[in-house]
Every structure is written in C-alpha cells, then in structure tokens.
Design an enzyme around this catalytic site. Structure first.
Site, mmCIF file in Angstrom:
data_model
loop_
_atom_site.group_PDB
_atom_site.id
_atom_site.type_symbol
_atom_site.label_atom_id
_atom_site.label_comp_id
_atom_site.label_asym_id
_atom_site.label_seq_id
_atom_site.Cartn_x
_atom_site.Cartn_y
_atom_site.Cartn_z
ATOM 1 N N LYS A 72 22.497 21.252 -72.634
ATOM 2 C CA LYS A 72 22.751 19.892 -71.275
ATOM 3 C C LYS A 72 22.935 20.670 -70.152
ATOM 4 C CE LYS A 72 23.133 17.243 -74.826
ATOM 5 N NZ LYS A 72 23.344 16.157 -75.878
ATOM 6 N N GLN A 116 29.799 13.036 -75.786
ATOM 7 C CA GLN A 116 28.748 14.072 -77.059
ATOM 8 C C GLN A 116 29.005 13.588 -78.417
ATOM 9 O OE1 GLN A 116 26.353 15.975 -76.760
ATOM 10 N NE2 GLN A 116 26.221 16.259 -79.249
ATOM 11 N N ASP A 139 21.556 8.430 -71.928
ATOM 12 C CA ASP A 139 21.823 8.413 -73.833
ATOM 13 C C ASP A 139 21.291 7.195 -73.754
ATOM 14 O OD1 ASP A 139 22.731 10.348 -75.418
ATOM 15 O OD2 ASP A 139 24.648 10.400 -75.202
HETATM 16 N N1 GUN Z 1 24.924 14.294 -80.775
HETATM 17 C C1 GUN Z 1 23.619 14.509 -81.252
HETATM 18 N N2 GUN Z 1 22.357 14.027 -80.650
HETATM 19 C C2 GUN Z 1 23.213 13.338 -79.511
HETATM 20 C C3 GUN Z 1 22.313 12.530 -78.561
HETATM 21 O O1 GUN Z 1 21.431 12.564 -78.594
HETATM 22 N N3 GUN Z 1 23.147 12.445 -77.422
HETATM 23 C C4 GUN Z 1 24.486 12.688 -77.370
HETATM 24 N N4 GUN Z 1 25.590 12.247 -76.640
HETATM 25 N N5 GUN Z 1 25.395 12.608 -78.879
HETATM 26 C C5 GUN Z 1 24.200 13.053 -79.569
#
Ligand code: GUN
Length: 312
Positions: A72, A116, A139
């Site tokens: 990311k 995350q 998100d």
């Molecule tokens: N863990 C797995 N997928 C995601 C996501 O799309 N966003 C976040 N914040 N954590 C994750």
C-alpha cells in the site's frame, strides 16, 4: 476496454470446445487507474498544491499484514501521494492506538487513515475503527460509512467491493435487473458488495442474494446467479456444477495452498475451481490478477477522494 486477452480462445482444459469466456484482467485495470491518479497528482504538483496523504498503521508482526502494508505504501509513493507507515509493537495498548489515531484525525497532511486488520487481541477492532474520523475512513469500515452506503449517500466504499464494481464498469458488464449471488457475509466483502449491487445506480440496481455457510443447499442459489461473487475463503470451493452457462464469476478468494514445486512452498488460489468453472462462464476473474490488484487501486482512489473533500 477493447482488448481482452482471452476472447474466443481455446484453453487446454476446455476439451477443444472454443469458449467465449473473457478473463478479466484486474492487474491491467488497476494499473490504468494508478496511471490516471498519477496524472491528477502531477497536475496538483504543477500548480504547487499539496498532495493526497495516507497513513497506514500496522500493529504487531503479522507477516501477511506486513506485506499488504508495504504494498500500500509503495503504491502511494509511486503515484506521488504522501505516505507514512506507523509501525507499532505487538504490545501496543488500545489507549495508545486510540491516541495515535486521534493524532492523525487532527493532522491535515494525511487525508486517509488505514489501520491494518487484524489487530492484536488486547485491542478492540471496532473501537479503533469507530475512532477514525469518517471523512478519513478510506477503508470504508466506519459505521457512518457503512450506514451511508446502505442508504445510498455518497461515502467511501470498502476497497475490495469497490474494486469489483469498478471491474464490472470497465468491462461494461451490465447488472441492472440481474441476479447477483454473493457467497460470504463478511463486513469487508460480502455485506458491502451486496449493498453496492443493490443501489439504484449504474452498474448496480441488481437483484441480490447473500448466501453463507448455513445454507442447506448452496447450489440452489449459485445456479440461479447471473453474476456470482465468491468471497468464502475456502480454496476451489465453487465447482463447475454450481454455475450455470454464461455466468459472470467474480472470485475474491486469496488462499494459500501447499505446492512443493513453488519456491515458497505454496501457491495462491481463489475460491473458484477456475480450471473447471471458467469454460462455463462469460467473464471470470483469475486468482491472482483479478480482484486482488484492484483493492489497492481503490484505496488510492478513496484517498484521492478524501483529499478532494478536505479541500472543499
Ligand atoms: N486486512 C485485510 N484486508 C484489509 C483491508 O482491506 N483493510 C484493512 N484495514 N485491513 C485489512
């Protein structure tokens, strides 16, 4: 999108039957979106304006999370966004994390905040998600974002479901009045994609069914799908006899299966038995290279949207 790399091709597994199946190239679409966003950032820079900023918060040592967070951050940097990764120890307390989230709510250089998941067990995920300012919730997990999605207000869509809709748009796959069957009811994929497909908007406006593990006869539902979205988390779960001819199949699964022929000892497969299902489909997303690459592209798009909203 004009180029489909697999129109009318004869894959070795299709028993010499020419198929009309199109393999949706998520990697290519995601890279187009990143180029489009980079052009927008370049324009901002040329005007001497600030750029969109995303902070990604990683707590602990989960190896998959580390990979995701690094990807990311790299994607942000490549298109010229401001990017910061806050790496915190496994022992971080809920109060400490709440304090850090609050400090980024108040920091105008960062328009998006991503914590995350999963978080260590001493921290309540819902408390942390609730603490993120909804206008920075790239998100789309905050209850305000979820509520706005359900009632059809402008909001941030969670990135993976947003990526699915973007693929449908870019391949001009019409959904109005079609039966979309979602297998899986997670808050990250199943519930939001069902709500997106239900909206009275273009590339939505579908008749939606959500199925899950409690279904006595899942096949009864999947066989009636015009568009089947598999978000179960079980490798190769959707078999050819569960899909009717001409279905659009979207595979959201990312599952590791042991494979001693691979350097890492495993390979990634989806929730759909691609080899046997794909010849029956009109469109299908592969794994890897289908929905997966779209998730980060949509995160970038959400961050850009948060930046634009902050400037208004
Ligand atoms: N863990 C797995 N997928 C995601 C996501 O799309 N966003 C976040 N914040 N954590 C994750």
């Amino acid at each position: 999108m004009k180029e489909f790399y697999s129109r009318n091709f004869n894959p070795p597994w299709a028993d010499n039957k020419l198929t009309n199946m199109i393999v949706i190239d998520g990697k290519k679409v995601a890279s187009e979106i990143r180029v489009e966003l980079k052009q927008e950032v370049d324009k901002l820079k040329a005007k001497g304006k600030s750029v969109p900023g995303l902070v990604t918060i990683l707590v602990g040592e989960n190896s998959a999370s580390k990979v995701y967070v690094n990807s990311k951050a790299k994607a942000c940097e490549e298109i010229g966004f401001l990017s910061k990764v806050e790496k915190l120890p496994e022992s971080t307390t809920e109060d400490e994390l709440l304090w850090i989230v609050q400090s980024y709510n108040d920091n105008n250089s960062f328009h998006g905040i991503l914590v995350q998941l999963p978080l260590p067990k001493q921290i309540s995920e819902s408390k942390i998600i609730n603490a993120i300012a909804p206008e920075k919730d790239v998100d789309g997990f905050h209850p305000v974002s979820v509520g706005n999605l359900v009632i059809g207000n402008d909001t941030f869509f969670p990135c993976t479901p947003a990526g699915i809709q973007e693929l449908l748009k870019r391949y001009n796959i019409q959904t109005k009045g079609k039966h979309v069957v979602v297998v899986g009811r997670s808050n990250i994929v199943g519930k939001p994609i069902a709500n997106i497909m239900l909206q009275k908007k273009e590339f939505a406006n579908a008749i939606v069914t959500i199925c899950h593990s409690a279904a006595a006869d899942l096949k009864k539902y999947t066989l009636s799908a015009d568009i089947l979205i598999a978000a179960i988390g079980v490798p190769n779960f959707i078999k050819a006899d569960m899909v009717k001819e001409g279905t659009v199949v979207i595979d959201v699964g990312i599952n590791r299966v042991e494979d001693s022929t691979k350097p890492k000892g495993y390979r990634i497969v989806g929730d759909v038995d691609f080899e046997n299902v794909s010849p029956k489909t009109s469109f299908i997303t592969p794994v890897p290279g289908g929905v997966g690459p779209m998730t980060i592209a949509m995160l970038l798009q959400n961050t850009f949207k948060a930046y634009l909203k902050a400037g208004k």
